[in-house]
Design an enzyme around this catalytic site. Structure first.
Site, PDB file in Angstrom:
ATOM      1  N   ASP A   1       2.920   1.459   0.720  1.00  0.00           N
ATOM      2  CA  ASP A   1       3.959   2.449   0.485  1.00  0.00           C
ATOM      3  C   ASP A   1       5.033   1.735  -0.330  1.00  0.00           C
ATOM      4  O   ASP A   1       5.111   0.500  -0.352  1.00  0.00           O
ATOM      5  CB  ASP A   1       4.514   3.020   1.791  1.00  0.00           C
ATOM      6  CG  ASP A   1       5.223   4.371   1.547  1.00  0.00           C
ATOM      7  OD1 ASP A   1       5.560   4.661   0.376  1.00  0.00           O
ATOM      8  OD2 ASP A   1       5.431   5.128   2.508  1.00  0.00           O
TER       9      ASP A   1
HETATM   10  C1  BGC Z   1       7.007   7.657   0.641  1.00  0.00           C
HETATM   11  C2  BGC Z   1       5.641   7.964   0.069  1.00  0.00           C
HETATM   12  C3  BGC Z   1       5.734   8.192  -1.419  1.00  0.00           C
HETATM   13  C4  BGC Z   1       6.375   6.980  -2.075  1.00  0.00           C
HETATM   14  C5  BGC Z   1       6.521   7.090  -3.578  1.00  0.00           C
HETATM   15  C6  BGC Z   1       7.710   6.569  -0.131  1.00  0.00           C
HETATM   16  O1  BGC Z   1       9.006   6.473   0.280  1.00  0.00           O
HETATM   17  O2  BGC Z   1       6.885   7.291   1.998  1.00  0.00           O
HETATM   18  O3  BGC Z   1       5.113   9.098   0.704  1.00  0.00           O
HETATM   19  O4  BGC Z   1       4.483   8.459  -1.963  1.00  0.00           O
HETATM   20  O5  BGC Z   1       7.659   6.790  -1.517  1.00  0.00           O
HETATM   21  O6  BGC Z   1       7.425   8.080  -3.925  1.00  0.00           O
END
Ligand code: BGC
Length: 761
Positions: A262
């Site tokens: 993530d």
């Molecule tokens: C989120 C993800 C997301 C990523 C990119 C993170 O903060 O948890 O779900 O895909 O950011 O935007």
């Protein structure tokens, strides 16, 4: 196997979903011979270059060898707008307005894997127009707590419903030529403190409740990507968790694709690469020079690097890159996708109460007061995290105006001030006492004016449509809700409205459960219409006016009060303490006025803020309420229609079933009312004399069936006995608990209509 037997076998697989894993081979493995040749030509630097972010949403290819860069995009309910390469700021394109699809809980309320498939194809087509290779979605964590900030993005509290929808969604994405990325693996069931929290969960609950949606999407839909969650499980970060990544994902389930962290969720170099992470996003802190040094120092072998590169290359070769000059040429949102968004929205709307007032009677051109900010608020963007810059979004008021036209007089009043920007910017510049008092006075004045306007509109109207619920700032990534009370003084307002006009239909625009103790007795009808996408307002108007019978069913339980729900009842949540969200650091680098105090909850101050105990084990959602015999406001699976159904003659093809059998259950279903409508027939399994402990009942099959007025159909549901196994910790494998069982078939977890006993032997 002769052809007829093979065909029958395949048919059973098609009906029941594949539940094996042992012999499955990912289609990605076909690229391995080609990859051998490619890796042989790559320098160590080129390999490492593929394993971290090149830009915020791009990881590198190898130009010299004709391997294109790999482009990711959020997901999960529409294609995110184009951002600057190195920041979270928008690029400011015109063409990147996408279709806003109903969010996860709305999709789940359709109980339709077929719609989930179309939803996936639609989103993928828009991803291709934007030149993307991988959609960061679906988001399939189990909705463990009613207040979870991302409940609206996630699907359900039930692993079976989540699994069936995940499989449809992922197949849809990948059949349209884009890679799916299952997130957030695993056990990211709360937003408060998500960047620090360590989840302590029993293996059985993990395998039976939290992992099945991921497992099904890997085993049955061959998902190409997985995103490692921010949190820890069993003391180890998800992005460096050997058990989750190497053992369960790759070895047990045969996952052959890439694991991306993530954003900002990588914590180490050596442990992460060895334990199964492929790509650090969005930066290169751990998988850039540090990884190169680790290989040179002999702390990481080049074979491990090769293996991680291989897994990335498999996905790269499976997904055809869109040539740069073809991306962003035309508007992202297109009519076929808008139609999918409409169809999903129509089928997602849940009718919770109806005291004869719906569908709306427009005879005599009634005056309808439409009250509430949520009648005019768009929900594509808001809060922290990914949203959708929509080409258009029909609000409820617009939908009503369009569909009702001259047939009624609609009068709008805002009613309450929405919660916007919740929690942001508070750390920047403290306000003086005087300023705070002034603000409070102004707020109070505004409230009085809005209330007066609402009451005036209500008093003159024949009917009130009260738009309550949360919005995208109230339900947001990065923080959980403090409680499930309706925000903005909505409870107080409806009580006042009821005094001047008790003819109220309440429409909840929320992605998660709310406390309905006040609203329910004041509403002659109660409708849940979700964050329902680009076409949400049209779909709602079509349901309210009776063009379509509501057919959505709750994908989660509405507790009577928050304290009744399992993690709260056992004081497992909130954990107390306070922390800044992990995501805020990333946001602040480029957007200093944003910041969050999310995570500040100290109602349980004595507990360790960094440890989440899942001591409720498998008793999540309805499994808890059923087993503990606790009353609920609305049960899992619940939803009314404009008609009525009769269930009869439950039958099975046998009385006794062996381990390899498939239970074929049939019931007769009749639409006994005057409206064409869909029913969602749900089959739960109750164990009568088991050897191990079980929740009172568990959903094991369902089918959404469309029936004309008066029509009768026989509905068939298949339950493979192997899907009734439990995770036996002592043998570290799935095991049978063969016993007598009762099949409970009904319209919700709280409304079992017919039963049938059988024996597993
Ligand atoms: C989120 C993800 C997301 C990523 C990119 C993170 O903060 O948890 O779900 O895909 O950011 O935007």
């Amino acid at each position: 196997m002769n052809n007829r037997i093979l065909f029958a076998f395949l048919l059973v697989l098609a009906f029941t979903g594949y539940a094996g894993g042992e012999t499955r081979k990912s289609a990605l493995l076909q690229y391995d011979p080609a990859i051998d040749g490619i890796i042989g030509q790559m320098t160590l630097e080129e390999k490492i270059n593929m394993l971290h972010g090149k830009f915020m949403f791009v990881s590198a290819g190898v130009e010299r060898l004709g391997i294109a860069d790999f482009k990711y995009v959020d997901g999960p309910f529409g294609i995110r707008e184009e951002l600057q390469p190195d920041s979270w700021s928008p690029l400011g394109l015109e063409n990147d307005k996408a279709t806003f699809f109903p969010t996860g809980s709305a999709l789940a309320a359709t109980w339709s894997p077929e719609l989930a498939y179309r939803y996936g194809t639609g989103m993928a087509r828009e991803a291709r127009l934007r030149g993307k290779d991988m959609i960061l979605g679906p988001a399939i964590n189990i909705q463990r707590i009613p207040t979870g900030g991302r409940t609206y993005e996630y699907l359900s509290e039930d692993p079976f419903l989540s699994s069936r929808l995940s499989v449809g969604f992922v197949k849809g994405i990948q059949d349209a030529g884009v890679a799916a990325c299952l997130k957030h693996y695993a056990l990211n069931n709360q937003e408060n403190n998500r960047g620090m929290v360590n989840v302590i969960v029993g293996e059985r609950a993990m395998r039976e409740i939290y992992l099945p949606p991921f497992q099904a999407a890997v085993e049955e839909a061959d998902a190409y990507g997985v995103m490692a969650a921010y949190n820890k499980v069993d003391g180890l970060w998800c992005a460096e968790n050997d058990m989750l990544l190497n053992t369960i994902l790759r070895k047990n389930w045969g996952f052959a694709g890439l694991v991306v962290s993530d954003w900002g969720g990588t914590h180490s170099t050596v442990n992460s690469i060895i334990n199964g992470l492929n790509v650090e996003m969005p930066g290169r802190r751990f998988f850039g020079d540090a990884l190169l040094d680790a290989v040179k120092a002999g702390n990481v072998s080049e074979e491990i690097v090769n293996q991680r590169v291989r897994e990335v290359l498999r996905v790269r070769l499976a997904i055809k890159p869109v040539p740069e000059e073809e991306a962003n040429r035309e508007m992202t949102s297109r009519p076929p996708q808008q139609k999918i968004a409409y169809d999903v929205a129509c089928k997602s709307i849940v009718l919770l109460e109806n005291n004869g007032v719906l569908p709306l009677d427009l005879k005599g051109k009634p005056v309808i007061a439409v009250i509430g900010d949520n009648a005019v608020r768009t929900m594509g963007l808001g809060g922290v995290g990914a949203g959708v810059k929509t080409l258009y979004e029909i609000t409820p008021l617009e939908g009503l105006k369009d569909r009702i036209g001259e047939k009624a007089e609609l009068v709008y009043a805002q009613g309450y001030e929405p919660v916007l920007n919740a929690g942001f910017g508070r750390r920047f510049g403290r306000k003086s006492q005087e300023e705070l008092e002034k603000e409070a006075r102004e707020k109070e004045l505004l409230k009085q004016t809005m209330t007066a306007e609402a009451l005036e509109a209500a008093a003159k109207a024949d009917l009130v449509l009260f738009f309550a619920g949360d919005n995208r700032w109230v339900e947001t990534e990065g923080s959980d809700r403090r409680d499930m009370m309706l925000p903005s003084g909505q409870d107080e307002l409806i009580q006042k409205i009821a005094q001047v006009n008790p003819n109220i239909v309440t429409i909840l625009v929320s992605g998660a459960p709310n406390d309905l103790n006040i609203v329910k007795p004041h509403s002659r009808a109660l409708v849940l219409s979700w964050f329902n996408g680009t076409e949400g307002g049209n779909a709602l108007a079509d349901v309210l006016t009776g063009k379509i019978s509501p057919g959505g069913r709750l994908p989660f339980t509405f507790p009577v009060k928050l304290e009744d729900s399992p993690a709260y009842a056992l004081s497992n949540y909130p954990q107390g303490g306070g922390s800044r969200d992990v995501f805020v650091g990333l946001v602040e680098e480029t957007n200093p006025e944003m910041g969050s105090e999310a995570g500040e909850q100290d109602s349980n101050k004595f507990s360790d803020p960094n440890t989440a105990y899942y001591s409720e084990e498998s008793l999540v959602g309805y499994r808890w309420f059923d087993t503990k015999e606790k009353p609920v406001m609305y049960p899992f699976g619940y939803g009314m229609t404009y008609t009525s159904f009769e269930y009869a003659s439950p039958a099975t093809d046998k009385e006794r079933y062996g381990k390899n059998d498939v239970i074929r259950l049939s019931i007769d279903l009749k639409n006994t009312g005057a409206f064409a409508a869909d029913e969602v027939v749900q089959a739960y399994v109750h164990r009568i004399n088991p050897d191990v402990e079980w929740p009172y009942k568990e959903l094991k099959a369902f089918s959404r069936v469309a029936l004309d007025a008066g029509e009768k159909k026989t509905v068939t549901l298949d339950i493979p006995v192997k899907n009734l196994r439990y995770w036996n910790e002592s043998i570290q494998d799935w095991d049978h608990d063969l016993c007598d069982i009762e099949l409970l078939v009904g319209a919700s977890a709280g409304d079992i209509k017919v039963r049938k006993k059988i024996t597993l032997k």
